[in-house]
Enzyme design. Structure first.
Site, PDB file in Angstrom:
ATOM      1  N   HIS A   1      36.090 -36.137 -44.036  1.00 49.45           N
ATOM      2  CA  HIS A   1      35.478 -35.281 -43.002  1.00 49.45           C
ATOM      3  C   HIS A   1      35.328 -33.886 -43.596  1.00 49.45           C
ATOM      4  CE1 HIS A   1      35.178 -33.841 -38.582  1.00 49.45           C
ATOM      5  NE2 HIS A   1      34.930 -32.797 -39.359  1.00 49.45           N
TER       6      HIS A   1
ATOM      7  N   HIS B   1      32.666 -30.265 -43.916  1.00 47.36           N
ATOM      8  CA  HIS B   1      31.478 -29.457 -43.594  1.00 47.36           C
ATOM      9  C   HIS B   1      31.062 -28.686 -44.839  1.00 47.36           C
ATOM     10  CE1 HIS B   1      31.924 -30.084 -39.217  1.00 47.36           C
ATOM     11  NE2 HIS B   1      33.217 -30.132 -39.516  1.00 47.36           N
TER      12      HIS B   1
ATOM     13  N   ASN C   1      26.472 -31.528 -38.663  1.00 49.42           N
ATOM     14  CA  ASN C   1      26.208 -30.493 -37.639  1.00 49.42           C
ATOM     15  C   ASN C   1      25.597 -29.233 -38.233  1.00 49.42           C
ATOM     16  OD1 ASN C   1      28.693 -29.836 -38.881  1.00 49.42           O
ATOM     17  ND2 ASN C   1      29.439 -28.758 -37.055  1.00 49.42           N
TER      18      ASN C   1
ATOM     19  N   LYS D   1      27.960 -39.830 -36.258  1.00 51.76           N
ATOM     20  CA  LYS D   1      28.944 -38.931 -35.669  1.00 51.76           C
ATOM     21  C   LYS D   1      28.629 -38.639 -34.211  1.00 51.76           C
ATOM     22  CE  LYS D   1      32.148 -35.760 -35.417  1.00 51.76           C
ATOM     23  NZ  LYS D   1      32.955 -34.936 -36.297  1.00 51.76           N
TER      24      LYS D   1
ATOM     25  N   HIS E   1      34.229 -36.965 -32.541  1.00 50.95           N
ATOM     26  CA  HIS E   1      34.961 -35.731 -32.229  1.00 50.95           C
ATOM     27  C   HIS E   1      35.575 -35.998 -30.866  1.00 50.95           C
ATOM     28  CE1 HIS E   1      35.625 -31.277 -32.343  1.00 50.95           C
ATOM     29  NE2 HIS E   1      35.901 -31.575 -31.083  1.00 50.95           N
TER      30      HIS E   1
ATOM     31  N   HIS F   1      39.950 -35.960 -37.116  1.00 54.50           N
ATOM     32  CA  HIS F   1      40.878 -34.832 -36.944  1.00 54.50           C
ATOM     33  C   HIS F   1      41.786 -34.987 -35.708  1.00 54.50           C
ATOM     34  CE1 HIS F   1      37.484 -33.659 -34.500  1.00 54.50           C
ATOM     35  NE2 HIS F   1      36.829 -33.078 -35.460  1.00 54.50           N
TER      36      HIS F   1
ATOM     37  N   ASP G   1      38.280 -31.596 -42.753  1.00 54.22           N
ATOM     38  CA  ASP G   1      37.555 -30.769 -41.785  1.00 54.22           C
ATOM     39  C   ASP G   1      37.447 -29.330 -42.279  1.00 54.22           C
ATOM     40  OD1 ASP G   1      36.094 -30.162 -39.553  1.00 54.22           O
ATOM     41  OD2 ASP G   1      37.797 -30.093 -38.181  1.00 54.22           O
TER      42      ASP G   1
HETATM   43  C1  NCD Z   1      33.711 -27.443 -37.236  1.00 58.38           C
HETATM   44  C2  NCD Z   1      32.542 -26.588 -37.726  1.00 58.38           C
HETATM   45  O1  NCD Z   1      32.711 -25.368 -37.882  1.00 58.38           O
HETATM   46  O2  NCD Z   1      31.460 -27.127 -37.972  1.00 58.38           O
HETATM   47  N1  NCD Z   1      34.717 -26.583 -36.714  1.00 58.38           N
HETATM   48  C3  NCD Z   1      36.034 -26.880 -36.585  1.00 58.38           C
HETATM   49  O3  NCD Z   1      36.762 -26.053 -36.026  1.00 58.38           O
HETATM   50  N2  NCD Z   1      36.528 -27.995 -37.015  1.00 58.38           N
HETATM   51  C4  NCD Z   1      33.227 -28.423 -36.241  1.00 58.38           C
HETATM   52  C5  NCD Z   1      34.213 -29.516 -35.926  1.00 58.38           C
HETATM   53  O4  NCD Z   1      34.490 -30.389 -36.751  1.00 58.38           O
HETATM   54  O5  NCD Z   1      34.725 -29.520 -34.802  1.00 58.38           O
HETATM   55 ZN    ZN Z   2      34.640 -31.011 -38.482  1.00 61.07          ZN
END
Ligand code: NCD
Ligand code: ZN
Length: 347
Positions: free
Chosen positions: A13, A15, A41, A99, A136, A174, A247
Site C-alpha cells: 500500500h 502513495h 487516489n 480500491k 479503506h 491499514h 501507506d
Molecule cells: C492517504 C493520502 O494522503 O493519500 N492519507 C493517509 O493519511 N493515509 C490516503 C489514505 O490512504 O487514506
Molecule cells: Zn493510503
C-alpha cells in the site's frame, strides 16, 4: 542478533503521487522495495485501465536507472466503473487490485463510492475473476466518531459484503484497531490485512499530547495504545493474513502545517529500519521476513522476490533527514521518536 538477511520486501500500500512529487519520492521506495501496490487516489483518480497504464509508465520512467522496481497498479472504484474494463486490466497483467474508498473517507476520495449497491456488478466480476478488493475500511457518516469508524465499517459494510460475496478476496488496508485484527483473525478465508509502519509505533497521543503534531496525523487516525499493541502482536505473529503496507503518503509541509492539514505520513525512507526495531523489540526478528516479504506475495498470488536485503544493526544511531526536498516542496519524514540502528544493506 547483529544482522539479518531477508528476501527483498514489497510494499502492499503506497502513495507515489505524480509529477514532481513522484520524482521526489520514488527512490526512497525503489532503493529497498521490489514491488508496491500503487494507490490510485491521484487528482483526478486512476479509474480506468488506460489511466493505470499511463500512470504506470510515468512511474517506471521516474525510477532511478540502477533500481529494479515494479509498480503493481490498482483502479479507483467508482459507481461507474465498468466490469469489462476491470477484467481486461487484470487479464493484461496490469491491474492487481481495485480500491474502494468510501466517498469522503480520506485524501482525494470525494469521487469514491457512496452507495455500494451501485458497485455490485464490478465486485461480482472481481469475485469471479479472482481480483482482490482493497478497502479503506472507514465509514464516513458524520454521526460516527472518527475513532470508531473502522469498527463500524467492519460491522455495517465489510461483514455484510463478505456474506453477500464470500468469493471476493478483500484486503483490509491499514488496519488500526484491535477489532480489525480480531475480525481478520476470525475470517475463514478471503480476508487479509495490511498494517503500516507508523501504526506499529505511534498511538493517538503522538498527534495530540504537548501540542498538535500534524506530521503524525494520517487516516485511519492512530488509535489508543491497546490497539497499537494488537497491531504489533498481529504483525509479529507470522500469521500469513498480515503483511506490510506502509501507506507512505507524502504531502508537502505547507499542506500539513496549516489550519486544515492533510492526512498522511511519509515513511518510505526509514520504514525498514523502523520495522526491524519494532520486531527486535518484540523478540520477533525471525518473523520480519514473513511480514515484509512473504505474506503479501502469497496473498496477491505472486512469487516472493528472489533477491535479498540485509539489515545490519549499527553501534551508532543512523541519521535520516528530517525532511526530503521534492520539486513540489519539502516533505517531513516520519520521526519514530526513538533512535534507529538497523541499516539496510542491499545485496
Ligand atoms: C492517504 C493520502 O494522503 O493519500 N492519507 C493517509 O493519511 N493515509 C490516503 C489514505 O490512504 O487514506
Ligand atoms: Zn493510503
Amino acid at each position: 542478533m547483529q544482522s539479518i538477511t531477508i528476501r527483498r520486501p514489497d510494499d502492499w500500500h503506497l502513495h507515489l503521487r505524480d509529477g514532481a512529487m513522484l520524482e521526489g519520492v520514488i527512490a526512497d521506495t525503489s532503493r529497498h522495495f521490489a514491488r508496491a501496490i500503487i494507490m490510485p487516489n491521484l487528482v483526478p483518480p486512476v479509474v480506468t485501465t488506460a489511466d493505470a497504464k499511463a500512470y504506470r509508465e510515468r512511474i517506471v520512467k521516474a525510477v532511478p536507472d540502477d533500481d529494479r522496481f515494479e509498480p503493481l497498479m490498482t483502479l479507483y472504484l467508482t459507481e461507474h466503473t465498468q466490469p469489462d474494463d476491470v477484467e481486461a486490466g487484470k487479464k493484461s497483467g496490469l491491474i492487481h487490485a481495485v480500491k474502494l474508498y468510501p466517498a469522503g473517507a480520506t485524501t482525494n476520495s470525494h469521487g469514491g463510492v457512496r452507495d455500494i449497491e451501485k458497485a455490485m456488478p464490478v465486485l461480482e466480476r472481481m469475485a469471479k475473476i479472482g481480483l482482490p478488493l482493497c478497502v479503506h475500511g472507514e465509514v464516513t457518516h458524520p454521526e460516527v466518531d472518527i475513532f470508531d469508524r473502522e469498527a463500524v465499517f467492519i460491522e455495517t459494510v465489510l461483514e455484510p459484503l463478505r456474506r453477500r460475496l464470500p468469493e471476493l478476496k478483500i484486503t483490509m488496508e491499514h488496519v488500526t484497531t484491535k477489532e480489525g485484527v480480531d475480525y481478520i483473525r476470525s475470517a475463514q478465508s478471503n480476508l487479509a490485512g495490511s498494517i503500516t509502519t507508523h501504526h506499529l509505533i505511534i498511538n493517538r497521543n503522538a498527534i495530540l499530547v504537548g501540542g498538535i503534531k500534524p506530521h503524525y496525523y494520517c487516516l485511519p487516525v492512530a488509535k489508543r495504545e491497546h490497539h497499537r499493541l494488537a497491531l504489533r502482536a498481529a504483525a509479529t505473529s507470522g500469521d500469513p493474513r498480515f503483511f506490510l503496507g506502509t501507506d507512505s503518503a507524502p504531502h508537502v509541509d505547507p499542506a500539513k502545517e496549516c489550519s486544515c492539514g492533510c492526512a498522511g505520513i511519509y515513511t518510505s525512507i526509514n520504514t525498514l529500519s523502523c520495522l526491524a526495531h519494532v520486531f527486535e523489540d518484540e523478540g520477533a526478528l525471525d518473523k520480519l521476513e514473513a511480514f515484509t516479504s512473504l505474506n503479501g506475495p502469497a496473498w496477491y498470488n505472486l512469487p516472493p522476490n528472489e533477491d535479498r536485503v540485509s539489515l545490519v544493526r549499527r553501534d551508532q544511531p543512523l541519521s535520516f533527514p528530517e525532511k526530503i526536498e521534492t520539486g513540489d516542496g519539502p516533505v517531513t519524514v516520519f520521526n519514530p521518536m526513538f533512535s534507529l540502528y538497523w541499516d539496510v544493506a542491499i545485496k
